[in-house]
Scaffold this active site. Structure first.
Site, PDB file in Angstrom:
ATOM      1  N   ASN A 165      93.703 -34.061  38.291  1.00  0.00           N
ATOM      2  CA  ASN A 165      94.473 -35.305  38.232  1.00  0.00           C
ATOM      3  C   ASN A 165      93.552 -36.458  37.842  1.00  0.00           C
ATOM      4  O   ASN A 165      92.325 -36.284  37.786  1.00  0.00           O
ATOM      5  CB  ASN A 165      95.082 -35.622  39.607  1.00  0.00           C
ATOM      6  CG  ASN A 165      96.357 -34.830  39.882  1.00  0.00           C
ATOM      7  OD1 ASN A 165      97.019 -34.356  38.971  1.00  0.00           O
ATOM      8  ND2 ASN A 165      96.681 -34.686  41.162  1.00  0.00           N
TER       9      ASN A 165
ATOM     10  N   HIS B 129     105.112 -32.399  37.646  1.00  0.00           N
ATOM     11  CA  HIS B 129     104.415 -32.608  36.363  1.00  0.00           C
ATOM     12  C   HIS B 129     105.287 -32.198  35.173  1.00  0.00           C
ATOM     13  O   HIS B 129     104.792 -31.660  34.181  1.00  0.00           O
ATOM     14  CB  HIS B 129     103.098 -31.835  36.318  1.00  0.00           C
ATOM     15  CG  HIS B 129     102.083 -32.299  37.313  1.00  0.00           C
ATOM     16  ND1 HIS B 129     101.092 -33.197  37.015  1.00  0.00           N
ATOM     17  CD2 HIS B 129     101.899 -31.986  38.618  1.00  0.00           C
ATOM     18  CE1 HIS B 129     100.345 -33.410  38.093  1.00  0.00           C
ATOM     19  NE2 HIS B 129     100.813 -32.682  39.085  1.00  0.00           N
TER      20      HIS B 129
HETATM   21 FE1  HDD Z   1      99.773 -28.849  41.169  1.00  0.00          FE
HETATM   22  C1  HDD Z   1     101.478 -28.377  38.271  1.00  0.00           C
HETATM   23  C2  HDD Z   1      97.525 -30.869  39.510  1.00  0.00           C
HETATM   24  C3  HDD Z   1      98.224 -29.574  44.138  1.00  0.00           C
HETATM   25  C4  HDD Z   1     101.692 -26.583  42.695  1.00  0.00           C
HETATM   26  N1  HDD Z   1      99.563 -29.500  39.272  1.00  0.00           N
HETATM   27  C5  HDD Z   1     100.358 -29.201  38.213  1.00  0.00           C
HETATM   28  C6  HDD Z   1      99.884 -29.841  37.032  1.00  0.00           C
HETATM   29  C7  HDD Z   1      98.777 -30.542  37.382  1.00  0.00           C
HETATM   30  C8  HDD Z   1      98.568 -30.322  38.795  1.00  0.00           C
HETATM   31  C9  HDD Z   1      97.922 -31.387  36.477  1.00  0.00           C
HETATM   32  C10 HDD Z   1     100.528 -29.758  35.660  1.00  0.00           C
HETATM   33  C11 HDD Z   1      99.903 -28.695  34.823  1.00  0.00           C
HETATM   34  C12 HDD Z   1     100.518 -28.693  33.453  1.00  0.00           C
HETATM   35  O1  HDD Z   1     100.258 -29.649  32.702  1.00  0.00           O
HETATM   36  O2  HDD Z   1     101.249 -27.765  33.150  1.00  0.00           O
HETATM   37  N2  HDD Z   1      98.243 -30.050  41.731  1.00  0.00           N
HETATM   38  C13 HDD Z   1      97.379 -30.701  40.886  1.00  0.00           C
HETATM   39  C14 HDD Z   1      96.268 -31.216  41.646  1.00  0.00           C
HETATM   40  C15 HDD Z   1      96.468 -30.863  42.945  1.00  0.00           C
HETATM   41  C16 HDD Z   1      97.703 -30.124  43.005  1.00  0.00           C
HETATM   42  C17 HDD Z   1      95.099 -31.976  41.063  1.00  0.00           C
HETATM   43  C18 HDD Z   1      95.625 -31.125  44.157  1.00  0.00           C
HETATM   44  C19 HDD Z   1      94.348 -31.308  44.100  1.00  0.00           C
HETATM   45  N3  HDD Z   1      99.953 -28.235  43.070  1.00  0.00           N
HETATM   46  C20 HDD Z   1      99.190 -28.609  44.155  1.00  0.00           C
HETATM   47  C21 HDD Z   1      99.551 -27.819  45.306  1.00  0.00           C
HETATM   48  C22 HDD Z   1     100.534 -26.949  44.903  1.00  0.00           C
HETATM   49  C23 HDD Z   1     100.771 -27.239  43.497  1.00  0.00           C
HETATM   50  C24 HDD Z   1      98.925 -27.939  46.681  1.00  0.00           C
HETATM   51  C25 HDD Z   1     101.282 -25.895  45.653  1.00  0.00           C
HETATM   52  C26 HDD Z   1     100.873 -25.316  46.738  1.00  0.00           C
HETATM   53  N4  HDD Z   1     101.367 -27.754  40.601  1.00  0.00           N
HETATM   54  C27 HDD Z   1     101.963 -26.839  41.397  1.00  0.00           C
HETATM   55  C28 HDD Z   1     103.021 -26.029  40.679  1.00  0.00           C
HETATM   56  C29 HDD Z   1     102.947 -26.600  39.232  1.00  0.00           C
HETATM   57  C30 HDD Z   1     101.872 -27.672  39.359  1.00  0.00           C
HETATM   58  C31 HDD Z   1     104.322 -25.978  41.339  1.00  0.00           C
HETATM   59  C32 HDD Z   1     104.241 -27.060  38.594  1.00  0.00           C
HETATM   60  C33 HDD Z   1     104.209 -26.577  37.177  1.00  0.00           C
HETATM   61  C34 HDD Z   1     103.086 -25.688  37.120  1.00  0.00           C
HETATM   62  O3  HDD Z   1     102.467 -25.634  38.325  1.00  0.00           O
HETATM   63  O4  HDD Z   1     102.717 -25.062  36.151  1.00  0.00           O
HETATM   64  O5  HDD Z   1     102.691 -24.696  40.725  1.00  0.00           O
END
Ligand code: HDD
Length: 704
Positions: free
Chosen positions: A165, A92
């Site tokens: 999402n 993202h």
């Molecule tokens: Fe995630 C970012 C949505 C599963 C780990 N995720 C991130 C963002 C969104 C989502 C919208 C961007 C937030 C922003 O604008 O800063 N992610 C989801 C949704 C998921 C999902 C709807 C499943 C239903 N994500 C998911 C899993 C993991 C992550 C299973 C890890 C185990 N996601 C992350 C992250 C991020 C992230 C690595 C990257 C940047 C951040 O968090 O701030 O931690």
């Protein structure tokens, strides 16, 4: 200069600094003296507040000599610049955000103590960030990709982050697979491409070996992943959460955002061309809408259900690859979100905002969804490496707007100057230090957990195809065709034939005709075998709520009409069309071969908003082509003009034409149908311009 936008401590100058800066300013650049517009200026200073006498030249030993190491001004400026970038989000990374508010319209008092969900009429500030998933921060806005929809509610009881999402399900069931999924989708590690695309071997290889992803695959191959505008996407909290009321009873809840402008997507060929025409298409669209006062708005809705009801569902609601059809648990609209303020500074706000699904307020709690459980750890952890400090909550965009106080201390970039002798709890030395709040503080839902510890997948998670099928059979014929075409496109980019075959094998469990269509599109002589499913596919009633076409609104609100004109065009027709479109809610842009003034037939001048080569019709929702005879003749040898009308037709848009416009259509070999309308009949044009011309598609494109 806007003083608010400069980094200054007090906003005011000291007497010593303010020696001057009235009136016009002289700047010496390359030996020339430049006069810069007058006004009252703030002194340009170092970060230590020392006023600069010269920001054009570093300190040199003599006019041709070396630069001196003592130049602290040069060093400070360059050092700061060298450290301007921070790690981009691991997923993202590309996003755009805005401020706004959430307003509750229906109380959920019966279900929760969370004030944000019980106080009707209360407006809670929010910051919402939309994103693509796979591409880097500098990638384009319009790849085929899931869109993130993350909302930070600054409630009076603390920050609540709903990190969702635009698709209500996910690829995987357990967070332990997330790094594998993301490594598979991101650019391949040995070659560094493709940037922001699923159409490559590693992604489809992983998917072919992960049947639980099949439901999500149907969604990402649909036009949901090529939205027309971020203002026209739905948002989903995805997981089941719990609401907890004042008696400690909990109810399951799924959260939904529904765009006021209705859903709308683009056509794949259009998306590809938009990526070239405007890499910032979605960001610019959001910026334009908010700064022109057309504030994007979403309804906030919930699906509420009890454990007993969940026990009757033909799937496990704790499995994030499943959705709860609206026909099974209807949506209850309880509020709205309006985005009405663009950030002052992209980095400070949109880049530094840090969402964590673990940020909850009293009255809301997690469910046992194993994907959610893993997310509760990951987000806080990633902010530490991205923002570099456990004090990231003190950055203004992340700080709660309600008071917060505890005994956590120190750390990199500590901004607070916590006074006093006491930094522990309990204590008897300070009457003012913060204490627990037993009644209103956060309580986890009282849930009984029993069983045997182990690395296991619940048996109730084993049905991987039924909802994938449900999604596919719920689509209109046009949407099904787009899914088939998208699969053919994506798999055609996969070099390994066994991976292509494996995916088609999975499709057979979703819909045999779909599998056949994709197999034919890929040139397979025979249809590959289907894998043995862990659970037989259940037949479910179609859910029209899963369509995009069904959720489109026939409207020009929030849409754009592009009018192509040349010298000699009829000003009256332009004016009438413009008025009709504007009063139907559209924005109108005038396009001409040259940017600047166009001389109309009447002799009056009209200023064009854009130049033809830079404003292809993919940037508009409907077009009008209003040309003089000479104009039509001149444009007949202009490929940008031919593409303008051909693409508008090919992307199923309404086209208004006068005599000159009609001549151009003829030269471009563009057909005639109900979507091509005489520009003098504004009412007829507005009626067709409110939607895409779906009937046209089968006559112009072979869909897989
Ligand atoms: Fe995630 C970012 C949505 C599963 C780990 N995720 C991130 C963002 C969104 C989502 C919208 C961007 C937030 C922003 O604008 O800063 N992610 C989801 C949704 C998921 C999902 C709807 C499943 C239903 N994500 C998911 C899993 C993991 C992550 C299973 C890890 C185990 N996601 C992350 C992250 C991020 C992230 C690595 C990257 C940047 C951040 O968090 O701030 O931690």
């Amino acid at each position: 200069m806007n003083k608010e936008n400069t980094m200054s401590n007090s906003g005011k100058l000291t007497k010593e600094q303010d020696s001057t800066l009235q009136g016009s300013l002289q700047v010496a650049v390359g030996g020339e003296i430049h006069q810069i517009a007058g006004g009252e200026h703030q002194a340009l200073t170092t970060n230590q507040g020392v006023a600069l006498s010269d920001n054009q030249n570093s300190l040199r030993a003599n006019p041709s000599g070396p630069t001196l190491g003592e130049d602290f001004i040069l060093r400070e400026k360059i050092t700061h610049f060298d450290h301007e970038r921070i790690p981009e989000r691991v997923v993202h990374a590309r996003g755009t955000g805005a401020h706004g508010f959430f307003e509750l319209t229906t109380s959920l008092k019966q279900y929760t103590t969370a004030r944000i969900l019980t106080e009707v009429g209360e407006k809670t500030p929010v910051f919402t960030r939309f994103s693509t998933v796979a591409g880097g921060a500098g990638s384009v806005d319009t790849p085929r990709d899931v869109r993130g929809f993350a909302v930070k509610f600054y409630t009076k009881e603390g920050n609540w982050d709903l990190v969702g999402n635009n698709i209500p399900v996910f690829f995987i069931q357990d967070a332990i697979k997330f790094p594998d999924l993301i490594h598979a989708v991101k650019m391949e590690p040995d070659r560094g491409f493709p940037q922001s695309a699923t159409a490559h071997d590693t992604f489809w290889d992983f998917i072919s070996l992960t049947p639980e992803s099949m439901h999500m695959v149907m969604w990402i191959m649909s036009d949901r992943t090529i939205p027309r505008s971020l203002r026209m996407i739905e948002g989903f909290g995805v997981h089941s959460f719990r609401l907890v009321n004042d008696s400690g009873e909990s109810t399951f809840v799924k959260f939904h955002w529904r765009p006021k402008l209705g859903l709308q997507s683009t056509i794949w060929d259009e998306t590809v061309k938009i990526s070239g025409a405007d890499q910032d298409f979605h960001r610019r669209d959001m910026f334009d809408a908010i700064t022109s006062g057309n504030f994007p708005e979403w309804e906030f809705a919930v699906q509420l259900f009890t454990q007993e009801e969940a026990d009757t569902f033909p799937f496990d609601h704790l499995d994030p690859t499943k959705l709860i059809p609206e026909e099974l648990v209807p949506l209850k609209v309880i509020g709205r979100m309006v985005l009405d303020r663009w950030p002052n500074n992209f980095f400070a706000e949109t880049e530094q905002i840090a969402f964590c699904p673990s940020h909850l307020v009293p009255g809301i709690d997690f469910s046992n969804d194993p994907l959610l459980q893993g997310r509760l750890f990951s987000y806080h952890d990633t902010q530490l490496s991205r923002l570099g400090t456990p004090n990231f909550h003190q950055i203004p965009i992340n700080a709660p707007k309600c008071p917060f106080s505890n005994q956590q201390r120190d750390g990199h970039m500590q901004m607070a100057q916590q006074a006093g002798r006491v930094a522990y709890e309990p204590n008897s030395l300070s009457g003012e230090s913060p204490r627990e709040t037993p009644t209103n503080g956060f309580h986890s839902a009282a849930v009984t957990e029993t069983g045997v510890k182990g690395r296991v997948r619940a048996a109730s998670f084993a049905d991987h195809y039924s909802q994938a099928r449900l999604f596919y059979i719920s689509q209109t014929a046009y949407e099904q065709a787009h899914i088939a075409s998208a699969l053919v496109f994506e798999l055609s980019k996969v070099e390994h034939v066994h991976v292509r075959e494996a995916i088609v094998g999975h499709l057979r469990h979703i819909d045999e005709a779909l599998a056949q269509r994709v197999a034919a599109g890929l040139g397979f002589g025979k249809i590959p075998n289907a894998p043995v499913p862990a659970r037989p596919v259940q037949e479910m009633q179609p859910s029209p709520a899963l369509q995009i076409i069904g959720k489109m609104k026939d409207t020009l609100m929030g849409r754009t009409l592009g009018i192509l004109i040349t010298n000699g065009s009829d000003g009256a027709v332009i004016d009438q069309l413009k008025r009709a479109a504007t009063s139907a809610g559209a924005t109108v842009k005038i396009v001409s071969p040259k940017v600047g003034d166009v001389k109309l037939a009447s002799g009056l001048m009209l200023s064009a908003d854009g130049q033809l080569a830079g404003c292809p019709s993919v940037l508009f929702d409907a077009v009008a082509v209003l040309l003089s005879d000479e104009g039509a003749k001149a444009l007949s040898v202009e490929s940008a003009a031919i593409d303008f009308v051909r693409d508008a037709f090919g992307h199923l848009k309404a086209i208004a034409v006068d005599k000159g416009g009609q001549a151009l259509l003829k030269i471009a070999n563009v057909g005639q149908d109900a979507g091509v309308v005489d520009a003098n009949d504004q009412a007829a044009f507005i009626a067709v311009a409110k939607t895409r011309q779906w009937n046209r598609e089968k006559s112009i494109r072979t869909l897989a």
